[in-house]
Design an enzyme around this catalytic site. Sequence first.
Site, mmCIF file in Angstrom:
data_model
loop_
_atom_site.group_PDB
_atom_site.id
_atom_site.type_symbol
_atom_site.label_atom_id
_atom_site.label_comp_id
_atom_site.label_asym_id
_atom_site.label_seq_id
_atom_site.Cartn_x
_atom_site.Cartn_y
_atom_site.Cartn_z
ATOM 1 N N GLY A 131 -12.776 68.112 -33.289
ATOM 2 C CA GLY A 131 -13.416 68.899 -32.248
ATOM 3 C C GLY A 131 -14.185 67.987 -31.318
ATOM 4 C CD GLU A 172 -17.738 68.222 -32.207
ATOM 5 O OE1 GLU A 172 -18.345 67.910 -31.165
ATOM 6 O OE2 GLU A 172 -17.176 67.374 -32.934
#
Length: 319
Positions: A131, A172
């Site tokens: 990600g 993230e």
Amino acid sequence: ENNPNYSSKSIITIPVVVHVVWKNSIQNISDAQILSQIDVLNKDFRKLNIDTINTPTIWKTISSDCEIEFCMATIDPNGNATTGITRTQTTVNSFGMNNDPVKSTSTGGANPWPSDDYLNIWVCKLDNLLGYSTVPSGWNDPGDGVVIGFNYFGTIGTVQSPYNKGRTATHEIGHWLNLDHVWGSGWSSCGSDQVNDTPIQEEENYSCPGFPHNPNSCGTTNANGDMFMNYMDYTNDACMNLFTTGQKTRMISAINLYRSNLSQTICSLPTNIIDISIRNKKLIKIVDVLGKIIFQPKTNTPLFYIYDNGSVERKIILE
Ligand code: ZN
Ligand code: CA
């Protein structure tokens, strides 16, 4: 007089929209898989994750309830009811980071919703990464948000071990709220993450080290070594279990500085935004609390009347 036994918390709730961009149907992950990810976020950012018991004793006191929660948006940018999930079929085999192709319909992705109201999360097939995220100084950029591989999102369905416990999104979103990696912004450099209560660390960790790991690295006398179980390291999902108090402070500061207009009101259809000053509004549809369109209004049931000017009225027809 203060009651020392009573502590009030101020929880920040961040509305989320998940854009699923899929080529084959397996990438079109289920609503349940998406909700399993939101559940992980609401545990990890509130220190409600059961594996908090695995945090080494020495760091238990700085393991922090960040007082940040996430909710699926229930109102879209046009004021219509939504599940907070968009689904876009694409011809793109897999997406990379460069130029953010997943974030625009013109390159086979999905356009974001306004980033001052929503955390945009794109879920798609990614090339060679779990990600990636933007940083808070880019709040107003059209690409603001995070992107997660469909096989690393949530805890059920298409997820693949050892990244099957939703910690890619936790990590993230840490970046999205201004956190650096625990080893700093460089690589193999004993850098600083600008957070005082995370120890200096030489480089990233993978897999699942034993504690203590790398004591006295970077010329320190830190016998506890790396905080490899921090969400901002690269260890396996099952080995991560904390944000620190210093990281919480940094995330809350980022929200206050860049994100003060985030509001949870677009997570639940509000009861008080009837705009009586606007005339001639036209009813578009009536939906129930689950967002289902209702053609024949029921009595004794709360329903939401959605108008073409974006306003929503909550009404109960009493019998
Ligand atoms: Zn990272
Ligand atoms: Ca530090």
